[in-house]
Every structure is written in C-alpha cells, then in structure tokens.
Design an enzyme around this catalytic site. Structure first.
Site, PDB file in Angstrom:
ATOM      1  N   ASP A 121      54.875  37.264  35.768  1.00  0.00           N
ATOM      2  CA  ASP A 121      53.423  37.094  35.606  1.00  0.00           C
ATOM      3  C   ASP A 121      52.751  38.437  35.884  1.00  0.00           C
ATOM      4  OD1 ASP A 121      50.667  35.929  35.708  1.00  0.00           O
ATOM      5  OD2 ASP A 121      51.777  34.051  35.661  1.00  0.00           O
ATOM      6  N   HIS A 184      49.404  37.488  30.886  1.00  0.00           N
ATOM      7  CA  HIS A 184      50.066  37.301  32.185  1.00  0.00           C
ATOM      8  C   HIS A 184      51.289  38.221  32.269  1.00  0.00           C
ATOM      9  CE1 HIS A 184      47.807  33.990  34.030  1.00  0.00           C
ATOM     10  NE2 HIS A 184      47.737  33.411  32.843  1.00  0.00           N
ATOM     11  N   GLU A 248      46.510  31.615  28.239  1.00  0.00           N
ATOM     12  CA  GLU A 248      45.502  32.460  28.881  1.00  0.00           C
ATOM     13  C   GLU A 248      45.688  33.940  28.552  1.00  0.00           C
ATOM     14  OE1 GLU A 248      44.451  29.757  32.755  1.00  0.00           O
ATOM     15  OE2 GLU A 248      46.104  31.159  32.984  1.00  0.00           O
TER      16      GLU A 248
END
Ligand code: ACM
Length: 433
Positions: A121, A184, A248
């Site tokens: 991440d 990410h 995202e």
C-alpha cells in the site's frame, strides 16, 4: 455449523465421552460436497463421513468444538459459500509470521478457507521480490524522518511465504496475495521513482493514513514492472487467485501530466477515469495467460474489468446484480470499524459494525463468496487485531458457512465459545450484544 447447537443434535438423548479412538472414518460420500461431512454419534461411537478431504477436516473441527461430551445424533453439514475469507492488511502495520500462522489456525477452526493478505500500500511493501529488492529495502519501512536505530524493514521473505502457504494448505486455507495498483502504491514509487508520474521527485513511504495522490504512471515499462512482480507472486502463491487492488486511484496526477495525457490518447482511452480500469485489465490479461484469476476491488463509477472477479466493499444496498463477486460490504464486514458507539474504546476507523450488524449480514446465496476485512491503520499489534476481530469474526463465520439462525441463540452459543478462545490466550474484544 460453526458454533454447535447441541440441542439440535441431542434428539436421541445421551452423549458419548469424546476420545479419538472412538472416531471411525467412513469412506467419502461425494454427495456431501468436498467441504461437507456427516457425523453419526451413538452409543457405539462416532462416525465421520466426509465429502472430501476438507470435509473430513471440518467434521473433526465440529467434534472438537463439542468438547468432552458429544451428543447422540446425526448431523449433515456443508458450507453455503465456497469463498469464506478474511482480509488482513499487513501493509499499514506489519504482522509477524508467527501471528499469521496463529490466525490461520483460528480461521480453520471457524471453517474459513481464505486468508487474503493486503501486502502492499502507500505505507508499506511487505513481500520480498527478488528482481526489485528496493521494494522491501525502502518500502518495508515507513517514512517520516530518520529511522530509529534497529528499525529494520519488515516484510515476508520468500521462505516465510512458502512456510505460510504450506501451513495454510494443511488447514484448507488458501492464501490470496494482494499487490495494490495503480493507486495505493506510494511505497513502490518511493522505492522506484521511475514508476511515478514525476520520476525526478523523491517520495517517502507515506506516514499518513488515507488515499495518497501519488499513483503509478501509465508507461509500458511500469506495466512490465508490475507484471514481473506478479510473476514472482504467482511463483510464491500457488492458489488460483491474485488480487491487484484497483480501488481508490485518484486521477489528479494523470490529469496534470502532459506525458500521461499523451499516453491516454495513444491508448485510445477517453480520459484519466478509464486509466485505472485499463491498468487492471493489463494485469488480468497477464494473470489469465498464466492460468490465474484476477480479483479487484469494485469502484462505484467504474464498470468491472472483463475477466476479473470483483470484491464489492460498497453499501449492501448498492451491490451489483452479478454472481461472480465476493461480497465485503463495509457496513457488515469491516472489522476495523468500532464495534459499538460506547466511549473509551481504543481508536478505530470511524464507522460502527456491531456484532448484530455482522450477524445480520444476509448475502445473496448466488454469489461466489463473502469476506470480512481487517484494515490495520489502527491496529499496530497482533493483540489489537485479535481484539477487533473477535467476537465479530465468529458471527461472520456463521454467515459465511450459511448457518446463522436466531441472534439470541447465537449469543447463548457464543458465550462458551469465547470462553474457550480466551482460555487459549486469544485476545477477545468486549461482547456488546
Ligand atoms: C477499500 O476499503 N478501499 C477497499
């Protein structure tokens, strides 16, 4: 069944004192399904008839849960969902291998069969990749200034992974690796700045929480880099699934980068909003060529990439009408949310999923599977992970097996179950019905 309902079984009256010598193993009965089993318990002992190898294992798990006295009766039991998963985020906070092995035992005991490891991440890269050693040398440790002495990068070596995968397989748990892209991914960009949209800029492994604006660039060399990483991932993790994230991914860097805009036009994509789907598609093609199935998180404004299984984390009432999905609605399965609104709890992700919420999850039986999530921004230690996971994981396990019933009955059965877990040193959070 996950936590037995002895009253349902005891229709013959009486019970047999458990001893391994009393257990007879009948030949498999394929009609029970690979994970199914039948237990026949009577005065002469206990007979386990499995559907397949996993079924034998689950039959013995059920016997173990009855403890010293197994009631007379017959039970035929099989799961509703083939994917009964738990996701653990080891990127935000690294979790030692010993804890993963312990967690695998706990999953198996709850008849869960997938451990999805969120390995990378913005805040960390936790898997050794031989071809790109800086991923862990740099990405294995968060930024935010000079490291305190002794603050070594923390990650799983190839040897660790082989041990974890084998340990899990013996317990019928498949490890699903997740390598998050194209968003990410700040830890990877910190390690290899050429992966980013500003290759001359030096980023740190992010020390904040949230969604970093720094995402992978769209160059063919970056696609190749990620595919090379996935080649090593496939070598280490033999299971059929590889998760590539896909959630995202803010398009801002692409919108502001002349190079990214030129690349989008070369690729014939309408704009930055299509780039994430394209990127995931390139990985899905690559994985499919090697016989693997790609999983990605769903995103509200994006059509699923063809050839992928989508893990749906949105509200329950916004779930797509498709069968090839894994349901992970945050309102029911995010165990990093508070378990109640009571004051004085350790910090957690804003949001509440109560035990009743977890137990009340009623997934469409036609989907591929269900999964609960342990994101670790607010779980720095294994102790905190267990505290957040239990008892809600027990409720989720009954949902995943397809055996939930009446909630007050669950609470009655849960009490002795939690006492057994606690006696073995499992850090169980508060039971707030
Ligand atoms: C997610 O919670 N972003 C999958």
């Amino acid at each position: 069944m996950i936590i037995p309902r002895p009253r349902e079984l005891a229709f013959l009256g009486g019970s047999v004192a458990f001893h391994p010598d009393l257990v007879r193993h009948a030949p498999p009965d394929a009609s029970l399904g690979d994970e199914g089993y039948r237990l026949d318990v009577g005065p002469s002992g206990i007979r386990v008839t499995p559907g397949g190898r996993a079924g034998r294992f689950y039959g013995l798990q059920t016997l173990a849960q009855f403890g010293a006295a197994v009631p007379y009766g017959t039970i035929e039991d099989r799961p509703l969902f083939g994917w009964r998963g738990v996701m653990l985020d080891v990127a935000r906070h690294f979790m030692p291998k010993t804890f993963l092995l312990r967690l695998i035992d706990l999953l198996a005991e709850h008849k869960l069969n997938i451990l999805h490891l969120h390995l990378t991440d913005d805040q960390g890269w936790r898997l050794e990749i031989e071809r790109y050693p800086r991923l862990t040398e740099v990405g294995g440790r968060r930024g935010g200034g000079p490291a305190p002495s002794g603050d070594e990068p923390r990650f799983y070596t190839r040897e660790d992974v082989r041990e974890i995968v084998a340990y899990a397989a013996e317990r019928f748990v498949t490890i699903v690796p997740e390598i998050e892209m194209p968003g990410h991914a700040q830890a990877a960009i910190a390690a290899y700045p050429e992966l980013g949209n500003h290759p001359s800029r030096r980023l740190e492994v992010w020390s904040g929480w949230g969604i970093s604006e720094h995402v992978l660039n769209l160059e063919e060399s970056t696609v190749a880099f990620c595919q090379n990483v996935l080649d090593e991932v496939m070598d280490l993790f033999p299971g059929p699934y590889v998760h590539v994230g896909g959630d995202e991914c803010p398009p801002g860097e692409w919108e502001r980068s002349p190079r990214a805009l030129r690349r989008l036009s070369e690729l014939g994509l309408a704009g930055p909003s299509e780039a994430c789907r394209w990127f995931v598609g390139r990985m899905a093609e690559h994985l499919a060529r090697h016989g693997r199935r790609t999983i990605c998180w769903d995103e509200p404004d994006r059509e699923p990439t063809p050839g992928t299984t989508v893990m749906v984390w949105r509200e329950e009432d916004a779930l797509p009408d498709r069968s090839d999905i894994i349901l992970a609605p945050h309102t029911r399965t995010y165990l990093d949310y508070y378990s109640s609104d009571a004051p004085g709890q350790p910090p957690a992700q804003p949001g509440v999923v109560t035990l009743a919420d977890a137990y009340g999850f009623t997934p469409d039986p036609g989907v591929r599977g269900v999964q609960c999530q342990l994101w670790t921004e607010y779980m720095p230690t294994p102790e905190q992970v267990e505290y957040m996971a239990f008892p809600r994981l027990c409720a989720f396990a009954e949902v995943a097996w397809g055996s939930p019933g009446d909630y007050p009955d669950f609470l009655r059965r849960l009490d002795p179950h939690l006492a057994r877990l606690a006696a073995r040193g499992v850090r169980v959070g508060p039971l707030i019905p």
